[in-house]
Motif scaffolding. Structure first.
Motif, PDB file in Angstrom:
ATOM      1  N   PRO A  28       0.758  -1.343   0.018  1.00 17.08           N
ATOM      2  CA  PRO A  28      -0.044   0.198  -0.004  1.00 17.08           C
ATOM      3  C   PRO A  28       0.972   1.044  -0.081  1.00 17.08           C
ATOM      4  O   PRO A  28       0.601   2.281  -0.543  1.00 17.08           O
ATOM      5  CB  PRO A  28      -0.772  -0.132   1.280  1.00 17.08           C
ATOM      6  N   LEU A  29       2.124   1.264   0.667  1.00 17.09           N
ATOM      7  CA  LEU A  29       3.034   2.331   0.441  1.00 17.09           C
ATOM      8  C   LEU A  29       3.394   2.866  -0.776  1.00 17.09           C
ATOM      9  O   LEU A  29       3.585   3.878  -1.118  1.00 17.09           O
ATOM     10  CB  LEU A  29       4.106   2.232   1.724  1.00 17.09           C
ATOM     11  N   LEU A  32       0.564   4.260  -2.822  1.00 18.56           N
ATOM     12  CA  LEU A  32       0.316   5.649  -2.558  1.00 18.56           C
ATOM     13  C   LEU A  32       1.509   6.523  -2.770  1.00 18.56           C
ATOM     14  O   LEU A  32       0.993   7.585  -3.371  1.00 18.56           O
ATOM     15  CB  LEU A  32       0.445   5.828  -0.713  1.00 18.56           C
ATOM     16  N   LEU A  47      -5.884   8.104  -0.248  1.00 18.81           N
ATOM     17  CA  LEU A  47      -5.406   7.810   1.315  1.00 18.81           C
ATOM     18  C   LEU A  47      -6.287   6.882   1.854  1.00 18.81           C
ATOM     19  O   LEU A  47      -5.898   5.705   2.495  1.00 18.81           O
ATOM     20  CB  LEU A  47      -4.840   8.961   2.297  1.00 18.81           C
ATOM     21  N   THR A  50      -5.804   3.371   0.168  1.00 18.13           N
ATOM     22  CA  THR A  50      -4.484   2.681   0.603  1.00 18.13           C
ATOM     23  C   THR A  50      -4.789   2.298   1.990  1.00 18.13           C
ATOM     24  O   THR A  50      -4.171   1.180   2.498  1.00 18.13           O
ATOM     25  CB  THR A  50      -3.188   3.426   0.275  1.00 18.13           C
ATOM     26  N   ALA A  54      -4.276  -1.750   3.046  1.00 20.22           N
ATOM     27  CA  ALA A  54      -3.552  -2.379   4.026  1.00 20.22           C
ATOM     28  C   ALA A  54      -4.442  -3.181   5.047  1.00 20.22           C
ATOM     29  O   ALA A  54      -3.663  -4.427   5.367  1.00 20.22           O
ATOM     30  CB  ALA A  54      -2.813  -1.119   4.763  1.00 20.22           C
ATOM     31  N   CYS A 105      -0.999   1.389   8.653  1.00 20.35           N
ATOM     32  CA  CYS A 105      -1.622   2.717   8.446  1.00 20.35           C
ATOM     33  C   CYS A 105      -1.067   4.052   8.963  1.00 20.35           C
ATOM     34  O   CYS A 105      -1.131   4.943   8.299  1.00 20.35           O
ATOM     35  CB  CYS A 105      -3.241   2.453   8.972  1.00 20.35           C
ATOM     36  N   LEU A 108       1.250   5.106   6.403  1.00 18.35           N
ATOM     37  CA  LEU A 108       0.754   5.567   5.119  1.00 18.35           C
ATOM     38  C   LEU A 108       0.263   7.126   5.516  1.00 18.35           C
ATOM     39  O   LEU A 108       0.588   8.004   4.790  1.00 18.35           O
ATOM     40  CB  LEU A 108      -0.424   5.135   4.962  1.00 18.35           C
TER      41      LEU A 108
END
Length: 234
Positions: A28-29, A32, A47, A50, A54, A105, A108
């Motif tokens: 997910p990073l 993003l 955001l 993502t 996660a 999270c 992120l």
């Protein structure tokens, strides 16, 4: 030091060495950073997407794979003959996976806020409510997978196969406003879709729809009961 604390310390070390947990954070990073570099700072969609990705990866992949593998290797069965009961391992795993989801999270949000200049919600309460209910719903699904899967490989495969259709319906692969109306509507009432929409509402500065919060709570309770009914320690 209590049994839960000792077990948590050991499991935390094992989790840090697990390649799957690293990918759960990095995927997910990566999404993003790649897509975040080309969007407006006031965007309220990427955001939340993502964050849902996660939590979905932890709930549908990491959690069931770990528990099913422990049962396959006889770890849960052997624990029943020690002062550390199998239920303690289940509690510790839920704590560890929640910490993993929270860390992913948190990373992120930190990167989005400091590097990408992303918009952040003004109130923490609605964010916490949406996050906790969404995580509970996704973890419930993961527990059900772990309950019925014969081994870790099966749990992994079921989790991955279930993740992709849920992610599509949730609008994580394609923005919901670009999906067929009926699919987007259905997707809002899936656990991952309700989670993504609730987060997006919060980021847009409005209160999350109480119906969606109720949907996530219902998934968390009903599926957890089903998981408890079918869960096997050996």
């Amino acid at each position: 030091m209590s049994v839960i604390t000792k077990l948590t310390t050991v499991e935390l070390k094992l989790l840090a060495r697990e390649p799957g947990s690293v990918f759960t954070v990095l995927i997910p990073l990566f999404i993003l950073v790649v897509f975040g570099s080309s969007i407006e700072p006031g965007d309220t969609v990427l955001l939340p997407m993502t964050l849902a990705i996660a939590v979905g990866l932890v709930g549908l992949y990491q959690l069931p794979t770990t528990l099913a593998t422990y049962r396959e290797r006889g770890i849960l069965r052997r624990l029943s003959a020690t002062p550390v009961r199998p239920g303690s391992m289940l509690v510790v795993q839920l704590i560890m996976q929640f910490v993993l989801a929270l860390a992913a999270c948190g990373l992120l949000v930190a990167v989005a806020g400091t590097v990408l200049g992303a918009h952040m919600p003004a109130q923490a309460g609605p964010v916490a409510a949406a996050f906790l209910l969404g995580t509970a719903a996704m973890f419930a699904v993961g527990l059900l997978i772990a309950a019925v899967a014969k081994n870790g490989r099966t749990a992994n495969g079921v989790g991955v196969l279930l993740y992709f259709p849920l992610a599509y319906l949730a609008g994580l692969m394609q923005p919901a406003d670009q999906m067929p109306v009926i699919l987007a509507r259905v997707g809002e009432y899936t656990p991952l879709g309700a989670f993504r929409q609730a987060l997006q509402d919060v980021w847009a500065g409005v209160s999350p729809n109480p119906l969606l919060l109720g949907v996530m709570a219902a998934y968390a309770v009903i599926i957890s009961l089903a998981a408890a009914r079918f869960f096997r320690w050996e």
